[in-house]
Scaffold this motif. Structure first.
Motif, short mmCIF file in Angstrom:
data_model
loop_
_atom_site.label_atom_id
_atom_site.label_comp_id
_atom_site.label_asym_id
_atom_site.label_seq_id
_atom_site.Cartn_x
_atom_site.Cartn_y
_atom_site.Cartn_z
N ILE A 223 0.87 -1.19 0.00
CA ILE A 223 0.00 0.00 0.00
C ILE A 223 0.90 1.23 0.00
CG2 ILE A 223 -1.82 1.23 1.21
CD1 ILE A 223 -2.51 -1.43 2.62
N GLU A 224 0.61 2.15 -0.90
CA GLU A 224 1.41 3.37 -1.00
C GLU A 224 0.68 4.56 -0.39
OE1 GLU A 224 3.98 2.57 -5.09
OE2 GLU A 224 2.41 4.10 -5.05
N CYS A 225 1.44 5.41 0.24
CA CYS A 225 0.91 6.66 0.82
C CYS A 225 1.79 7.80 0.33
CB CYS A 225 0.92 6.57 2.34
SG CYS A 225 0.36 8.08 3.18
N THR B 299 5.51 3.36 2.17
CA THR B 299 4.79 2.16 1.77
C THR B 299 4.65 1.21 2.95
OG1 THR B 299 6.81 1.07 1.01
CG2 THR B 299 5.56 2.31 -0.63
N LEU B 300 3.49 0.55 2.97
CA LEU B 300 3.22 -0.49 3.96
C LEU B 300 3.02 -1.79 3.19
CD1 LEU B 300 2.33 -1.60 6.78
CD2 LEU B 300 0.01 -0.87 6.17
N CYS C 16 -3.27 5.96 6.17
CA CYS C 16 -2.02 6.65 6.44
C CYS C 16 -2.30 8.13 6.70
CB CYS C 16 -1.02 6.49 5.31
SG CYS C 16 -1.43 7.43 3.83
N SER C 17 -1.38 8.77 7.36
CA SER C 17 -1.50 10.21 7.55
C SER C 17 -0.12 10.84 7.56
CB SER C 17 -2.24 10.55 8.86
OG SER C 17 -1.41 10.29 9.97
N ALA C 18 -0.08 12.12 7.26
CA ALA C 18 1.19 12.85 7.23
C ALA C 18 0.99 14.22 7.84
CB ALA C 18 1.67 12.98 5.79
N PRO C 19 1.85 14.59 8.77
CA PRO C 19 1.75 15.93 9.35
C PRO C 19 2.38 16.95 8.41
CG PRO C 19 3.50 14.70 10.43
CD PRO C 19 2.89 13.78 9.43
#
Lengths: 114, 116
Positions: free
Chosen positions: A21-23, A78-79, A94-97
């Protein structure tokens, strides 16, 4: 528009296969990204913190060999769910600050392992 | 470890009325943020409102406002003039800044139903 994307949005796989899984952060750089798992009608559970240029930090009880995380660049994490089994079926977010007070979430990936 | 508690698994409100969702948290830190996130059926997490612990004034975003009681460690969300589009899961979340640890801790959520 979306500032964090995830791909794929939905995946069905056979037991024993691996799924990636891509983020991606679309218009900002993220040295840190977070991976969550959410079961139906439950809250988000933090699995791990992805760190660009270093190893991921896993939460207690999360198997690092099962859930491989790679933060390849400042916009991509990626996970990989390795040797997936039906119990790995879940919704992964997923999250990104972007800043101290702003954190964006991806739309999530629904994984179904048959 | 920090904990976030939402004691209302489900709430319902008549359209156009006001509803308050409760949240309490536990921390020994002084520098932190509190958030309310909305998760509609699409499951996309949407930020509703945020509050910095150092700010005494309660945050407000249009129909959404919070009642931040720092000493009581309480952070409730008030939704005024409820609309059908407000129906969703609402999660209270806490974020501290301690030695680079900036992860969000979520409560268990409150499912809000809007009655037409």
């Amino acid at each position: 528009g979306a500032v964090v994307s995830q791909h794929p949005s939905r995946v069905i796989c056979k037991s024993g296969t691996s799924v990636k899984i891509e983020c991606r952060s679309l218009d900002f750089q993220a040295t840190t990204m977070f991976w969550y798992r959410q079961f139906p009608k439950q809250s988000l559970m933090l699995m791990a913190t992805s760190n660009e240029g270093s190893k991921a930090t896993y939460e207690q009880g999360v198997e690092k060999d099962k859930f491989l995380i790679n933060h390849a660049s400042l916009t991509l994490s990626t996970l990989t769910v390795t040797s997936a089994h039906p119990e790995d079926s879940s919704f992964y977010i997923c999250s990104a600050p972007r800043s101290r007070e702003t954190q964006y979430f991806g739309p999530g990936t629904r994984l179904l392992v048959l | 470890a920090q904990t976030v508690t939402q004691s209302q698994p489900e709430m319902s409100v008549q359209e156009a009325e006001t509803v308050t969702l409760s949240c309490t948290y536990d921390t020994s830190e002084s520098d932190y943020y509190l958030f309310w996130y909305k998760q509609p059926p699409s499951r996309q997490m949407i930020l509703v409102i945020r509050q910095e612990a150092y700010k005494q004034q309660n945050a407000t975003e249009n129909r959404f406002s919070v009642n931040f009681q720092k000493a009581a460690k309480s952070f409730s969300l008030k939704i005024s003039d409820s609309q059908l589009g407000d129906a969703a899961m609402y999660f209270c979340a806490y974020k501290e800044f301690n030695f680079g640890n900036e992860k969000l801790t979520f409560g268990t959520g409150t499912r809000l139903t809007i009655i037409p």
